[in-house]
Design a protein around this motif. Sequence first.
Motif, PDB file in Angstrom:
ATOM      1  N   LEU A  15      47.859   5.630  37.099  1.00  0.00           N
ATOM      2  CA  LEU A  15      47.067   6.846  37.212  1.00  0.00           C
ATOM      3  C   LEU A  15      47.078   7.737  35.985  1.00  0.00           C
ATOM      4  O   LEU A  15      46.253   8.634  35.859  1.00  0.00           O
ATOM      5  N   THR A  16      47.991   7.508  35.063  1.00  0.00           N
ATOM      6  CA  THR A  16      48.089   8.403  33.916  1.00  0.00           C
ATOM      7  C   THR A  16      46.781   8.487  33.142  1.00  0.00           C
ATOM      8  O   THR A  16      46.283   9.573  32.834  1.00  0.00           O
ATOM      9  N   LYS A  54      52.294 -11.065  32.730  1.00  0.00           N
ATOM     10  CA  LYS A  54      50.837 -10.886  32.739  1.00  0.00           C
ATOM     11  C   LYS A  54      50.466  -9.532  33.316  1.00  0.00           C
ATOM     12  O   LYS A  54      49.553  -8.857  32.823  1.00  0.00           O
ATOM     13  N   LEU A  55      51.179  -9.146  34.367  1.00  0.00           N
ATOM     14  CA  LEU A  55      50.911  -7.844  34.974  1.00  0.00           C
ATOM     15  C   LEU A  55      51.226  -6.715  34.005  1.00  0.00           C
ATOM     16  O   LEU A  55      50.446  -5.785  33.830  1.00  0.00           O
ATOM     17  N   GLU A  56      52.387  -6.800  33.354  1.00  0.00           N
ATOM     18  CA  GLU A  56      52.784  -5.737  32.433  1.00  0.00           C
ATOM     19  C   GLU A  56      51.868  -5.680  31.215  1.00  0.00           C
ATOM     20  O   GLU A  56      51.593  -4.596  30.694  1.00  0.00           O
ATOM     21  N   ASN A  57      51.401  -6.836  30.772  1.00  0.00           N
ATOM     22  CA  ASN A  57      50.430  -6.837  29.678  1.00  0.00           C
ATOM     23  C   ASN A  57      49.146  -6.127  30.093  1.00  0.00           C
ATOM     24  O   ASN A  57      48.549  -5.373  29.311  1.00  0.00           O
ATOM     25  N   THR A  58      48.734  -6.376  31.341  1.00  0.00           N
ATOM     26  CA  THR A  58      47.537  -5.707  31.858  1.00  0.00           C
ATOM     27  C   THR A  58      47.766  -4.205  31.952  1.00  0.00           C
ATOM     28  O   THR A  58      46.891  -3.405  31.610  1.00  0.00           O
ATOM     29  N   LEU A  59      48.965  -3.813  32.422  1.00  0.00           N
ATOM     30  CA  LEU A  59      49.298  -2.392  32.483  1.00  0.00           C
ATOM     31  C   LEU A  59      49.325  -1.769  31.093  1.00  0.00           C
ATOM     32  O   LEU A  59      48.868  -0.637  30.892  1.00  0.00           O
ATOM     33  N   ASN A  60      49.858  -2.524  30.110  1.00  0.00           N
ATOM     34  CA  ASN A  60      49.876  -2.034  28.734  1.00  0.00           C
ATOM     35  C   ASN A  60      48.461  -1.777  28.229  1.00  0.00           C
ATOM     36  O   ASN A  60      48.183  -0.753  27.593  1.00  0.00           O
ATOM     37  N   GLU A  61      47.590  -2.738  28.479  1.00  0.00           N
ATOM     38  CA  GLU A  61      46.196  -2.584  28.056  1.00  0.00           C
ATOM     39  C   GLU A  61      45.542  -1.397  28.742  1.00  0.00           C
ATOM     40  O   GLU A  61      44.803  -0.623  28.126  1.00  0.00           O
ATOM     41  N   PHE A  62      45.836  -1.269  30.031  1.00  0.00           N
ATOM     42  CA  PHE A  62      45.257  -0.170  30.797  1.00  0.00           C
ATOM     43  C   PHE A  62      45.716   1.172  30.237  1.00  0.00           C
ATOM     44  O   PHE A  62      44.929   2.099  30.032  1.00  0.00           O
ATOM     45  N   GLU A  63      47.020   1.278  29.967  1.00  0.00           N
ATOM     46  CA  GLU A  63      47.577   2.532  29.477  1.00  0.00           C
ATOM     47  C   GLU A  63      47.067   2.881  28.077  1.00  0.00           C
ATOM     48  O   GLU A  63      47.069   4.049  27.677  1.00  0.00           O
ATOM     49  N   SER A  64      46.609   1.858  27.337  1.00  0.00           N
ATOM     50  CA  SER A  64      46.142   2.094  25.968  1.00  0.00           C
ATOM     51  C   SER A  64      44.690   2.557  25.898  1.00  0.00           C
ATOM     52  O   SER A  64      44.202   2.872  24.820  1.00  0.00           O
ATOM     53  N   ILE A  65      43.998   2.598  27.037  1.00  0.00           N
ATOM     54  CA  ILE A  65      42.614   3.088  27.038  1.00  0.00           C
ATOM     55  C   ILE A  65      42.620   4.549  26.585  1.00  0.00           C
ATOM     56  O   ILE A  65      43.343   5.375  27.127  1.00  0.00           O
ATOM     57  N   MET A  74      37.478  -1.893  29.215  1.00  0.00           N
ATOM     58  CA  MET A  74      37.836  -1.644  30.615  1.00  0.00           C
ATOM     59  C   MET A  74      37.346  -2.764  31.518  1.00  0.00           C
ATOM     60  O   MET A  74      38.032  -3.151  32.466  1.00  0.00           O
ATOM     61  N   LYS A  75      36.164  -3.300  31.234  1.00  0.00           N
ATOM     62  CA  LYS A  75      35.647  -4.419  32.035  1.00  0.00           C
ATOM     63  C   LYS A  75      36.512  -5.662  31.853  1.00  0.00           C
ATOM     64  O   LYS A  75      36.721  -6.431  32.803  1.00  0.00           O
ATOM     65  N   SER A  76      37.030  -5.850  30.645  1.00  0.00           N
ATOM     66  CA  SER A  76      37.918  -6.986  30.376  1.00  0.00           C
ATOM     67  C   SER A  76      39.218  -6.843  31.166  1.00  0.00           C
ATOM     68  O   SER A  76      39.704  -7.802  31.780  1.00  0.00           O
ATOM     69  N   ILE A  77      39.781  -5.634  31.168  1.00  0.00           N
ATOM     70  CA  ILE A  77      41.013  -5.379  31.924  1.00  0.00           C
ATOM     71  C   ILE A  77      40.747  -5.529  33.421  1.00  0.00           C
ATOM     72  O   ILE A  77      41.569  -6.067  34.169  1.00  0.00           O
ATOM     73  N   LEU A  78      39.588  -5.061  33.859  1.00  0.00           N
ATOM     74  CA  LEU A  78      39.215  -5.169  35.269  1.00  0.00           C
ATOM     75  C   LEU A  78      39.144  -6.636  35.697  1.00  0.00           C
ATOM     76  O   LEU A  78      39.619  -6.997  36.784  1.00  0.00           O
TER      77      LEU A  78
END
Length: 233
Positions: A15-16, A54-65, A74-78
């Motif tokens: 959520l950050t 894989k999950l943490e990498n996805t979270l890392n990508e998400f947090e870097s938006i 964002m579509k790639s992360i989705l």
Amino acid sequence: MIAADPDFFNFFVILTVFLNFFLSFHFPLGLGATLLYLAACACISPILSEKPSKLENTLNEFESISDTSEVKKMKSILKKARQLEEKSTLRYIHYIICVLDALIHVDTYNCDQLTNLVKPVWNHTDLFIINNLLYIFDFQTALRIGKKIITKLNQYGDNNVLLQNAIYSNLAFINMTNSNAFGKSITINYLQKSIELTKHAHRYDLLLLSKIRLTMVLQQYEEAKKCAQYLRA
């Protein structure tokens, strides 16, 4: 106090980014989300410091938006989150999807539509936050709030066993430390529910804790000592 779930802090990561974008639009987040935002900054680093999966990498990508214009990213992360969701039962993957969907449509959906997209995340996370804040209230208020949380969980059809246990266990302890002001039977009932839930979740440490409290209420002190020895072991 019993925290609701070790995965609770992953909600902060999810959520950050969303909150960073929406606070500036006076989005109707409420007290729970404001507390969530403040806690997020302190919680992200320890979560992501472990060897990345894989999950943490996805979270890392998400947090870097950094900007809602990064629609392609964002579509790639989705897409990755949806692939993870197919292979995992971790609920916060679903929450990532909810938030990403809202971020992608932040410029095209109205406030009500965006609220509906993330409502599952707010509802669930607010209950976690409230559970962790129960002890700041006077015991009468805490018990009333706790009962409402239980009602909400039933309404949502929530099957989060550890959250349910945390609420029952915390309410029982609050009542115990106030001379069972709401009745010993309520304390016993809540502790029995806690034991049942923790047995189902195979969390025998939490089960023993509730058993210790129950035997103390029932004045079965020798049994309480045995449970305490098992717990220490």
